[in-house]
Design an enzyme around this catalytic site. Structure first.
Site, short mmCIF file in Angstrom:
data_model
loop_
_atom_site.label_atom_id
_atom_site.label_comp_id
_atom_site.label_asym_id
_atom_site.label_seq_id
_atom_site.Cartn_x
_atom_site.Cartn_y
_atom_site.Cartn_z
N TYR A 142 0.86 -1.18 0.00
CA TYR A 142 0.00 0.00 0.00
C TYR A 142 0.89 1.23 0.00
O TYR A 142 1.82 1.33 0.82
CB TYR A 142 -0.90 0.00 1.24
CG TYR A 142 -1.81 1.21 1.34
CD1 TYR A 142 -2.83 1.41 0.41
CD2 TYR A 142 -1.67 2.14 2.37
CE1 TYR A 142 -3.67 2.51 0.50
CE2 TYR A 142 -2.50 3.24 2.47
CZ TYR A 142 -3.50 3.43 1.53
OH TYR A 142 -4.33 4.52 1.63
N ASP A 230 9.28 2.82 0.15
CA ASP A 230 8.19 3.44 0.90
C ASP A 230 8.39 3.03 2.36
O ASP A 230 7.99 1.93 2.76
CB ASP A 230 6.84 2.98 0.35
CG ASP A 230 5.68 3.59 1.13
OD1 ASP A 230 5.93 4.20 2.20
OD2 ASP A 230 4.54 3.44 0.68
N LYS A 258 3.78 8.77 9.07
CA LYS A 258 3.52 8.16 10.38
C LYS A 258 4.51 8.62 11.46
O LYS A 258 4.39 9.72 11.95
CB LYS A 258 3.43 6.63 10.22
CG LYS A 258 2.26 6.32 9.25
CD LYS A 258 1.80 4.90 9.15
CE LYS A 258 0.51 4.84 8.33
NZ LYS A 258 0.56 4.06 7.13
#
Ligand code: PLP
Length: 419
Positions: A142, A230, A258
């Protein structure tokens, strides 16, 4: 006292599905989401005054636990001085310096407001820097919800049972190649970039095969494609220098989110100088943001990274190991076929096989067998909050003490006895 179900009904009147991000609606586990009133350390409290030991931690940002005093102080002090200016601040320089000090090979970094923006901008940058169009991603990884990266996504996309996404035109994904995770793809010189989660953490936790990342590095070097890590989940969590340091593989472009925002909306992407100089105002790749480098967000990020020293990372691994081994033992003792994969401080949980999956197909088979949602609800009734979907990892924080982990395991044991 307002009940969670009353709030959910009210929310659904004014917010699609009652939530601002789909996984929160409990669609894949059923039932009513808990509406949070507040949270502190490892604990989260809902409208019905239930207290849960929280392993969601906002899907990763809460590496210090909720409402850490240093983060609250940093945000409060920053807020009193003004919340957004549309002009540069020293706070941005400080966080950028911290990022480039930790990430070997990253010279310049730009802050954005989400992981989605980071990966979307990294793709644009890679295309601009190489003059090539195509990108390759792996099924089950994702990378946020920008059009080109939504093909075969994990996390929320998988939780919603969507293979793709309505509203994304064939044109928008025409240059996106999707390949199976853990298989080194063959690419040619039309490919601008390979983007990968160095540890896949949005199809449950799927570890890279030992040579996978080094082979990706080789394929990119041979063809002139850029390698994008990522690290929105792995960054500042898996190690001081993230997955690149942990695996000893250096990508061309890094994406963060995050943890780097300490619980405020922050993403970042960075690379060596020569690549980043393609960005406006230096180069022709446009990228911008009204709230990018926001002073509250920079302060929260800095306060968080300051506390993440080597000792903290060692402690996180110890905590994650205690949790993973403990869960494995508790579920196995109760007769479950379970795997609790762990990579450093990252932990996953799959039911239905003792061998952890290595790609999205295998992960999906286990995630869709219905066991997770039963376990999830039993745990929740016993005061332990795991993610409301089988495709997410567990996020123990630095305030999940040995005692908290042991309480979690005791509660897990009585929870599954009730299934
Ligand atoms: C969460 C996540 C994103 C998207 O970040 P948002 O802040 O939700 O936009 C991108 N990549 C990975 C690996 C993620 O886990």
């Amino acid at each position: 006292m307002t009940s969670n179900s009353d709030l959910f009904l009210r929310a659904k009147q004014v917010i699609p599905g009652g939530v601002n991000s789909p996984v929160r609606a409990f669609g894949s586990v059923g039932g009513t989401p808990y509406f949070v009133t507040h949270a502190k350390g490892p604990f989260i409290y809902d409208a019905e005054e239930n207290c849960y030991i929280d392993y969601v931690q906002s899907y990763g940002p809460g590496i210090l636990g909720h409402a850490h005093p240093a983060v609250v102080k940093a945000i409060t002090e920053a807020a009193a001085k003004g919340t957004t200016f549309g002009a540069p601040t020293e706070a941005e320089i400080k966080l950028a310096e911290m990022v480039s000090e930790r990430i070997q090979g990253l010279e310049l970094v730009r802050f954005v407001s989400s992981g989605t923006e980071a990966t979307m901008s990294a793709i644009r940058l890679a295309r601009g820097a190489t003059g090539r169009n195509r990108i390759l991603k792996f099924a089950g990884c994702y990378h946020g919800h920008s059009d080109a990266l939504l093909a075969a996504g994990g996390s929320g996309v998988a939780n919603q049972g969507l293979s793709g996404c309505e509203g994304v035109t064939p044109g928008a994904v025409a240059d996106t190649i999707v390949a199976p995770y853990n298989v080194v793809p063959e690419i040619d010189e039309t490919v601008a970039a390979i983007i990968v989660e160095p540890v896949a953490a949005n199809m449950g936790l799927v570890a890279p095969n030992p040579s996978f990342l080094t082979e990706l590095r080789k394929v990119c070097d041979q063809t002139g494609a850029l390698l994008i890590f990522d690290e929105v989940i792995t960054g500042f969590r898996l190690a001081h220098g993230g997955a690149a340091e942990y695996f000893g593989v250096t990508p061309d472009i890094w994406c963060f989110g995050k943890v780097v925002g300490g619980g405020l909306p922050v993403g970042a992407f960075g690379a060596r100088r020569e690549i980043m100089e393609n960005l406006a105002p230096l180069g022709g790749v446009y990228q911008a943001g009204t709230l990018s480098g926001n002073p509250l967000a920079m302060a929260a990020g800095r306060a968080t990274l300051e506390l993440l020293n080597q000792e903290a990372h060692t402690q996180l691994v110890t905590t994650a190991t205690r949790l993973a081994d403990g869960l494995d033992e508790v579920f196995t003792a109760a007769g479950f076929s379970v795997s609790v994969p762990r990579v450093g401080s990252l932990v996953g949980l799959f039911f239905g096989d003792q061998t952890p999956p290595t790609n999205f197909d295998e992960a999906q088979k286990l995630a869709e067998n219905g066991i997770y949602s039963k376990v999830f609800h039993a745990l929740l009734r016993n005061g332990v909050a795991f993610a409301p979907g089988p495709y997410e990892g567990l996020f123990p924080s630095l305030v999940h003490s040995d005692q908290i982990i042991d309480t979690t395991l005791e509660r897990a044991a009585s929870a599954i006895a009730s299934i």
